[in-house]
Design an enzyme around this catalytic site. Structure first.
Site, PDB file in Angstrom:
ATOM      1  N   ASP A  64       0.849  -1.188   0.000  1.00 41.12           N
ATOM      2  CA  ASP A  64       0.000   0.000   0.000  1.00 41.12           C
ATOM      3  C   ASP A  64       0.888   1.242   0.000  1.00 41.12           C
ATOM      4  O   ASP A  64       1.672   1.469   0.929  1.00 41.12           O
ATOM      5  CB  ASP A  64      -0.909  -0.016   1.235  1.00 41.12           C
ATOM      6  CG  ASP A  64      -1.843   1.179   1.268  1.00 41.12           C
ATOM      7  OD1 ASP A  64      -2.514   1.427   0.255  1.00 41.12           O
ATOM      8  OD2 ASP A  64      -1.895   1.869   2.303  1.00 41.12           O
ATOM      9  N   THR A  97      -3.121   5.757  -4.185  1.00 40.99           N
ATOM     10  CA  THR A  97      -1.998   6.465  -3.558  1.00 40.99           C
ATOM     11  C   THR A  97      -0.687   6.215  -4.299  1.00 40.99           C
ATOM     12  O   THR A  97       0.096   7.142  -4.522  1.00 40.99           O
ATOM     13  CB  THR A  97      -1.849   6.041  -2.089  1.00 40.99           C
ATOM     14  OG1 THR A  97      -1.757   4.617  -2.005  1.00 40.99           O
ATOM     15  CG2 THR A  97      -3.040   6.496  -1.271  1.00 40.99           C
ATOM     16  N   THR A  98      -0.452   4.971  -4.689  1.00 42.80           N
ATOM     17  CA  THR A  98       0.776   4.656  -5.432  1.00 42.80           C
ATOM     18  C   THR A  98       0.758   5.342  -6.794  1.00 42.80           C
ATOM     19  O   THR A  98       1.766   5.895  -7.239  1.00 42.80           O
ATOM     20  CB  THR A  98       0.920   3.137  -5.609  1.00 42.80           C
ATOM     21  OG1 THR A  98       0.841   2.501  -4.330  1.00 42.80           O
ATOM     22  CG2 THR A  98       2.241   2.787  -6.250  1.00 42.80           C
ATOM     23  N   ASP A 393      -9.247   0.632   1.890  1.00 36.28           N
ATOM     24  CA  ASP A 393      -9.189   1.150   0.523  1.00 36.28           C
ATOM     25  C   ASP A 393     -10.495   0.868  -0.220  1.00 36.28           C
ATOM     26  O   ASP A 393     -11.043   1.737  -0.907  1.00 36.28           O
ATOM     27  CB  ASP A 393      -8.019   0.513  -0.245  1.00 36.28           C
ATOM     28  CG  ASP A 393      -6.677   1.103   0.160  1.00 36.28           C
ATOM     29  OD1 ASP A 393      -6.668   2.028   0.992  1.00 36.28           O
ATOM     30  OD2 ASP A 393      -5.637   0.631  -0.337  1.00 36.28           O
TER      31      ASP A 393
END
Length: 553
Positions: A64, A97-98, A393
């Protein structure tokens, strides 16, 4: 730092301050940001790898993006901006997010190419702003609309958000739990739906497998009863939520009580006991047979509550008290002297499950719960933590989808479509901003390229095939990393909320622009932070979290 005036030096900054200007300052910042993006790039996608983060005796295994960036001890100020990008993405939409961090790094890589061609940073900034605005506009042309009742689409969103994370093996079951949980807490006001994830309590318990995870249409608390003589099970529960301690009120003034005989002491203790008995009687008279107290319950009160057949739980966190209120329809009781039966909530069943001290309180069978719980099971703490991150998520992604009701396909298909359209749009521009828009389009392709790399596929071949399909009008064509083929991702159920993409593009653009606009770095004695130094290799690369010199993570 000093300046000359008529041959006389004027001291502006204290001695020892390091200053790096112009191209060197910008280059150092870009290098640091690129290093952070490279660190998490390999975690992107269903076949992304995990990172093991070790520090302070704790071990975290995750892929994550925001978790990795939070745990890394990053000190370089420019690199910290990527951490902020990931945090913002996580707070706003939960997923992507990545993607946001990797896109920021790639925008800087492409900007660096223009800087080497002597394109001024302000031109690049202007072009990037134009490109980001157009990208969001183009995204509106490739969206799909759903409603809260589109179960299949919501399940696919949840599964897409969990893909590649620790819960991969049981994402079918967990996706069902996620969708049902979100639907239970949807609020609607003036025709606009809103979802507050705080109304879903996630409780973790080691033991059994992840398959034992379940949704409770009510609340689960990791609490035991206040007194051993209290019952473990209450049907047709009437629940009082008290935010004050249940005890004899201590004198708050600096008062002194003089007791001269044993009889006076006995009388005083009797009065104290009677006050506590009256409090319990008021609770019983109101009809409550379960009490949740935010603070402590006096030993005497525990005794009387047990005698009255009332199950009491003490020291329940405020947030949990509020969730129970939403689930059971109870009102928070701030004074035990003044509350009514209408303040009492209801649930079909309240029971303690477990053995010995390892018990949990279940508040179940609520008629219309506005707050629910998800109990996660797993063999180890690491499994539980990984599953929790995947669920969070998915919960946010499904919540955002219900609020906005707009989706796009995943697996790199929006990025390829946007890249093609931005290249076409760039040809209509006359100034040097055209170059920046083209570079922005190229930067977007880093997402499908990285998906291919992490799956062991040839990124160039995959990009060529993706472009070919999109040029033929197949706007949902994305990369199936399991087959190595370009397929229709909407039909495959690989979909994401539109807001995830918009937030990632806007956040990445803003961070890249901020870094590009810096042309002067002033560092006090000792470097950037914590003794880092500004040397030929650049300011603060020693602040990359204690990593070995020269190692780009």
């Amino acid at each position: 730092m000093a300046a000359q005036l008529g041959g006389q030096p004027i001291i502006i900054l204290k001695e020892g301050t390091e200053r790096i200007r112009g191209r060197e300052a910008r280059s150092n910042n870009i290098i640091a940001a690129k290093a952070v993006a490279a660190a998490i790039r390999t975690t992107l996608g269903p076949k992304g790898m995990d990172k093991m983060l070790v520090g302070g005796g704790d071990i975290t295994i995750t892929n994550d993006g925001v978790t990795i960036l939070r745990e890394m001890d990053i000190e370089h100020p420019a690199a910290k901006m990527l951490v902020e990008v990931a945090k913002t993405q996580d707070d706003e939409v939960g997923d992507g997010t990545t993607t946001a961090a990797v896109l920021t790094g790639e925008l800087l890589v492409r900007a660096e190419e223009l800087l080497e061609q002597d394109v001024h940073p302000t031109v690049i900034v202007a072009g990037y702003r134009i490109a980001a605005e157009k990208a969001v506009e183009f995204l509106g042309d490739i969206t799909y609309t759903i409603t809260e009742n589109d179960t299949a689409a919501l399940l696919n969103i949840a599964k897409t958000a969990m893909t590649g994370k620790g819960a991969e093996g049981l994402k079918e079951k967990l996706a069902g739990i996620v969708v049902e949980a979100i639907r239970s807490i949807v609020d609607e006001e003036d025709g606009k739906k809103s979802v507050d994830i705080d109304n879903i309590k996630i409780e973790k318990k080691v033991g059994r497998s992840v398959e034992g995870s379940e949704l409770i249409r009510g609340i689960v608390l990791d609490k035991n009863k206040a007194h051993h003589q209290m019952q473990d099970r209450v049907t047709d529960a009437k629940i009082a939520l008290i935010t004050r301690p249940i005890e004899f009120s201590k004198m708050e003034l600096d008062a002194e009580i003089k007791i001269s005989t044993p009889g006076e002491l006995a009388h005083y203790l009797d009065q104290e006991e009677q006050i506590v008995r009256d409090i319990v009687n008021r609770i019983e008279t109101a009809g409550a047979n379960v009490v949740l107290c935010q603070l402590g319950i006096d030993d005497i009160a525990q005794h009387f509550l047990a005698k009255a057949g009332i199950l009491a739980i003490e020291r329940v966190e405020k947030k949990d008290i509020e969730r129970v209120a939403r689930a059971t329809g109870a009102n928070l009781i701030t004074s035990v002297d003044d509350f009514e039966a209408s303040d009492i909530g209801s649930a079909g069943l309240v029971e303690l499950r477990g053995h010995g001290e390892d018990k949990m309180l279940y508040i179940k069978e609520c008629s219309n719960p506005r707050a629910v719980s998800i109990l996660i099971r797993g063999g180890t703490e690491h499994v539980l933590d990984s599953t929790e991150r995947a669920l969070e998520d998915a919960l946010r992604a499904v919540g955002v989808a219900i609020e906005d009701e707009t989706l796009v396909s995943g697996a790199g298909s929006p990025e390829i479509e946007l890249a093609l359209r931005l290249n076409e749009y760039a040809s209509t521009l006359k100034g040097r901003e055209q170059l920046a828009v083209i570079k922005f389009a190229q930067a977007l392709e880093v997402i499908p390229k990285t998906l291919a790399e992490n799956a062991g596929l040839d990124p160039i071949d995959m990009l060529v095939e993706l472009r070919s399909q999109h040029e033929k009008g197949k706007k949902d064509g994305g990369l199936n990393v399991f087959t190595g083929e370009v397929e229709d991702m909407w039909e495959n159920g690989v979909i994401e909320p539109l807001r995830v993409k918009i937030q990632a593009i806007n956040s990445a653009t803003e961070a890249a622009i901020m870094i590009l606009r810096i042309d002067d770095v002033l560092a006090a004695t000792g470097g950037m932070e914590h003794g880092g130094e500004c040397g030929p290799g650049g300011c603060g690369m020693g602040g990359m979290g204690g990593m070995p010199p020269g190692m780009m993570m």
